[in-house]
Motif scaffolding. Structure first.
Motif, PDB file in Angstrom:
ATOM      1  N   GLY A   3      -5.116  -1.208   0.055  1.00 31.14           N
ATOM      2  CA  GLY A   3      -5.775   0.058  -0.516  1.00 31.14           C
ATOM      3  C   GLY A   3      -4.961   1.110  -0.680  1.00 31.14           C
ATOM      4  O   GLY A   3      -3.662   1.004  -0.217  1.00 31.14           O
ATOM      5  N   HIS A   4      -5.369   2.208  -1.345  1.00 33.57           N
ATOM      6  CA  HIS A   4      -4.809   3.305  -1.496  1.00 33.57           C
ATOM      7  C   HIS A   4      -4.032   3.996  -0.111  1.00 33.57           C
ATOM      8  O   HIS A   4      -3.017   4.328   0.034  1.00 33.57           O
ATOM      9  CB  HIS A   4      -5.411   4.322  -2.325  1.00 33.57           C
ATOM     10  CG  HIS A   4      -5.803   3.980  -3.544  1.00 33.57           C
ATOM     11  ND1 HIS A   4      -4.854   3.161  -4.492  1.00 33.57           N
ATOM     12  CD2 HIS A   4      -6.914   3.707  -4.684  1.00 33.57           C
ATOM     13  CE1 HIS A   4      -5.451   3.137  -5.806  1.00 33.57           C
ATOM     14  NE2 HIS A   4      -6.408   3.206  -5.700  1.00 33.57           N
ATOM     15  N   THR A  54      -2.100  -5.158   3.473  1.00 34.99           N
ATOM     16  CA  THR A  54      -2.414  -4.219   4.604  1.00 34.99           C
ATOM     17  C   THR A  54      -3.764  -3.499   4.111  1.00 34.99           C
ATOM     18  O   THR A  54      -4.084  -3.382   2.993  1.00 34.99           O
ATOM     19  CB  THR A  54      -1.495  -3.138   4.425  1.00 34.99           C
ATOM     20  OG1 THR A  54      -1.598  -2.229   5.628  1.00 34.99           O
ATOM     21  CG2 THR A  54      -1.289  -2.139   3.116  1.00 34.99           C
ATOM     22  N   GLY A  55      -4.700  -3.088   5.223  1.00 37.26           N
ATOM     23  CA  GLY A  55      -5.652  -2.606   4.945  1.00 37.26           C
ATOM     24  C   GLY A  55      -6.749  -3.230   5.918  1.00 37.26           C
ATOM     25  O   GLY A  55      -6.661  -3.655   6.959  1.00 37.26           O
ATOM     26  N   LEU A  62       1.123  -2.586  -4.811  1.00 35.34           N
ATOM     27  CA  LEU A  62      -0.187  -2.624  -5.661  1.00 35.34           C
ATOM     28  C   LEU A  62      -1.549  -2.513  -4.880  1.00 35.34           C
ATOM     29  O   LEU A  62      -1.748  -2.915  -3.800  1.00 35.34           O
ATOM     30  CB  LEU A  62      -0.183  -4.174  -6.238  1.00 35.34           C
ATOM     31  CG  LEU A  62       1.257  -4.740  -6.979  1.00 35.34           C
ATOM     32  CD1 LEU A  62       1.073  -6.114  -7.302  1.00 35.34           C
ATOM     33  CD2 LEU A  62       1.312  -3.900  -8.040  1.00 35.34           C
ATOM     34  N   TRP A  63      -2.335  -2.025  -5.577  1.00 36.14           N
ATOM     35  CA  TRP A  63      -3.706  -1.635  -5.303  1.00 36.14           C
ATOM     36  C   TRP A  63      -4.386  -3.092  -5.373  1.00 36.14           C
ATOM     37  O   TRP A  63      -4.371  -3.549  -6.279  1.00 36.14           O
ATOM     38  CB  TRP A  63      -4.472  -0.706  -5.953  1.00 36.14           C
ATOM     39  CG  TRP A  63      -5.839  -0.343  -5.623  1.00 36.14           C
ATOM     40  CD1 TRP A  63      -6.428  -0.211  -4.169  1.00 36.14           C
ATOM     41  CD2 TRP A  63      -6.748  -0.108  -6.351  1.00 36.14           C
ATOM     42  NE1 TRP A  63      -7.801   0.072  -4.357  1.00 36.14           N
ATOM     43  CE2 TRP A  63      -8.167  -0.013  -5.576  1.00 36.14           C
ATOM     44  CE3 TRP A  63      -7.213  -0.169  -7.820  1.00 36.14           C
ATOM     45  CZ2 TRP A  63      -9.365   0.470  -5.919  1.00 36.14           C
ATOM     46  CZ3 TRP A  63      -8.379   0.118  -8.413  1.00 36.14           C
ATOM     47  CH2 TRP A  63      -9.533   0.263  -7.333  1.00 36.14           C
ATOM     48  N   TYR A  64      -5.185  -3.520  -4.289  1.00 37.34           N
ATOM     49  CA  TYR A  64      -6.003  -4.625  -4.249  1.00 37.34           C
ATOM     50  C   TYR A  64      -7.171  -4.706  -5.529  1.00 37.34           C
ATOM     51  O   TYR A  64      -7.714  -5.674  -5.704  1.00 37.34           O
ATOM     52  CB  TYR A  64      -6.239  -5.103  -2.964  1.00 37.34           C
ATOM     53  CG  TYR A  64      -7.538  -4.660  -2.354  1.00 37.34           C
ATOM     54  CD1 TYR A  64      -8.807  -5.238  -2.236  1.00 37.34           C
ATOM     55  CD2 TYR A  64      -7.715  -3.252  -1.751  1.00 37.34           C
ATOM     56  CE1 TYR A  64      -9.834  -4.658  -1.825  1.00 37.34           C
ATOM     57  CE2 TYR A  64      -8.678  -2.728  -1.336  1.00 37.34           C
ATOM     58  CZ  TYR A  64      -9.765  -3.459  -1.138  1.00 37.34           C
ATOM     59  OH  TYR A  64     -10.981  -2.974  -0.588  1.00 37.34           O
ATOM     60  N   GLY A  65      -7.747  -3.478  -5.539  1.00 39.17           N
ATOM     61  CA  GLY A  65      -8.849  -3.256  -6.512  1.00 39.17           C
ATOM     62  C   GLY A  65     -10.006  -2.802  -6.007  1.00 39.17           C
ATOM     63  O   GLY A  65     -11.130  -2.513  -6.903  1.00 39.17           O
ATOM     64  N   GLU A  97      -0.434   4.013   1.719  1.00 39.02           N
ATOM     65  CA  GLU A  97       0.138   5.328   2.198  1.00 39.02           C
ATOM     66  C   GLU A  97       0.351   5.334   3.630  1.00 39.02           C
ATOM     67  O   GLU A  97       1.566   5.850   4.041  1.00 39.02           O
ATOM     68  CB  GLU A  97      -0.876   6.524   1.964  1.00 39.02           C
ATOM     69  CG  GLU A  97      -1.022   6.556   0.555  1.00 39.02           C
ATOM     70  CD  GLU A  97      -2.025   8.002   0.108  1.00 39.02           C
ATOM     71  OE1 GLU A  97      -2.288   8.411   1.220  1.00 39.02           O
ATOM     72  OE2 GLU A  97      -2.447   8.190  -0.975  1.00 39.02           O
ATOM     73  N   ILE A  98      -0.316   4.649   4.429  1.00 44.19           N
ATOM     74  CA  ILE A  98       0.022   4.776   5.872  1.00 44.19           C
ATOM     75  C   ILE A  98       1.222   3.702   6.312  1.00 44.19           C
ATOM     76  O   ILE A  98       2.207   4.325   6.995  1.00 44.19           O
ATOM     77  CB  ILE A  98      -1.279   4.195   6.673  1.00 44.19           C
ATOM     78  CG1 ILE A  98      -2.091   5.024   6.697  1.00 44.19           C
ATOM     79  CG2 ILE A  98      -0.722   3.773   8.124  1.00 44.19           C
ATOM     80  CD1 ILE A  98      -3.697   4.652   7.052  1.00 44.19           C
TER      81      ILE A  98
END
Length: 368
Positions: free
Chosen positions: A36-37, A91-92, A62-65, A41-42
């Motif tokens: 995720g965004h 990650t997320g 990459l963003w997963y969507g 970042e984290i």
């Protein structure tokens, strides 16, 4: 017989991310980070630094969507299949992890999971839950792989909003109630009886220290109770379905969760929060006494879980909406794991009964 109990390796410690390269170097020299965004970042700065120190190049972030959907999985597979990537790092939360588990399966790549919240057991299971791009439940994807390595940085989990841990408690409570129901259709074996025992221990752990773990996050302190609940939510609960397989899968609670996702207003409520309400509705279908439900709701009040439709933003459903909820919910794969046939009318009656009982205890509880 094939049994995948959980991830091949699981590490949990405060500040663990700073040493990520020590563990990931065993999978190769090039990596792609997907998530995720906020989660990227984290983790990205510390992760990139640690990987570099161990000779690993992070070639993509990459963003997963935003949803664990077929289109997002297809997009990521297409983007990465021609790349020289040795290991995928996700990650997320649960949807990001489920997405990349399916991507790793299709690309046949090692997978490292770095959860940034303790809200589901996605990092410890070999399945992915699929949704539409609008967030409606689609189905269970078994062409997914359990991570080869899970790294849980306790400090990152502690700094996440407390609602994520609360949702994790709700999702994990369901392991006990759903396993008790789904296993009734199975022949007893060493594996499914082990799963039942683990589910019972998971339930007792959450009852005993769930509130203390929530308090730890509110106080921003890493405590033994918080560590134990994190391990319970992310790892131990995943081993229930790992050992039990299809005998000990999700049942009515998750089916009702999936049915409720047809209402856009519920999309602001987290997965485990909705599942927690689904537990109450499942218990109503099983003719559990009102007193038992109220005891469980008292625990929900202690930790902050919702127990009415209103708390999840669902109000004033029309007759046609109720009808649609019942009809869709009984088609969900999870509902077939109940030990009796469930009809749309039974779903409607159970959801209404759970909501009614919850409303009698609503005074002083927050609306989400």
């Amino acid at each position: 017989m094939k049994v995948t109990v959980g991830p091949a390796q699981y590490f949990r410690d405060k500040g663990l991310l700073e040493d990520a390269g020590t563990y990931i170097k065993n999978f190769g020299k090039t990596a792609a980070l997907i998530g995720g965004h906020t989660s990227r970042e984290i983790v990205e700065v510390s992760l990139r630094k640690s990987l570099s120190e161990h000779g690993i190049s992070l070639k993509h972030s990459l963003w997963y969507g935003g949803e664990s959907s077929e289109s997002n999985i297809d997009r990521l597979v297409a983007e990465l299949k021609a790349e020289n990537i040795d290991v995928l790092i996700v990650t997320g939360g649960g949807k990001a992890i489920d997405t990349v588990k399916a991507v790793a399966y299709r690309l046949n790549k090692p997978l490292v999971a770095i959860p940034t919240i303790a809200a589901t057991c996605a990092a410890a299971t070999p399945i992915s839950i699929l949704y539409s791009n609008e967030g409606e439940f689609i189905g269970i994807e078994r062409k997914a792989k359990a991570p080869d390595l899970v790294m849980v940085d306790t400090e990152i989990i502690m700094k996440a909003p407390v609602r994520f841990l609360i949702a994790g408690i709700g999702d994990t409570l369901a392991k006990y109630f759903e396993t008790k129901s789904s296993v009734k259709k199975a022949t007893p074996t060493a594996l499914n009886q082990t799963a039942i025992a683990i589910a019972g221990q998971v339930y007792q752990t959450l009852l005993e220290i769930g509130k203390e773990a929530v308090t730890s996050i509110n106080a921003q302190r890493v405590t033994k109770e918080l560590e134990d609940v994190i391990d319970t939510v992310i790892l131990v609960s995943g081993s229930v379905s790992g050992y039990g397989g299809d005998d000990c899968r999700t049942a009515g609670a998750h089916a009702i969760y999936s049915g409720l996702t047809i209402f856009p207003e519920v999309h602001e409520t987290y997965h485990g929060e909705i599942v927690a309400f689904g537990i109450l509705a499942q218990l109503c279908m099983e003719k559990t006494s009102d007193d038992e439900l109220k005891t469980l709701i008292s625990y929900y009040q202690e930790v902050g879980l919702p127990f009415t439709l209103k708390q999840m933003g669902i109000m004033n459903l029309t007759d046609s909406q109720w009808k649609k909820l019942g009809e869709i919910t009984v088609t969900i794969e999870d509902m077939a794991n109940m030990p009796f046939e469930v009809t749309p009318d039974m779903v409607i009656e159970a959801v209404r009964q759970a909501d009614q009982i919850g409303n009698t205890m609503l005074s002083g509880s927050p609306v989400r």
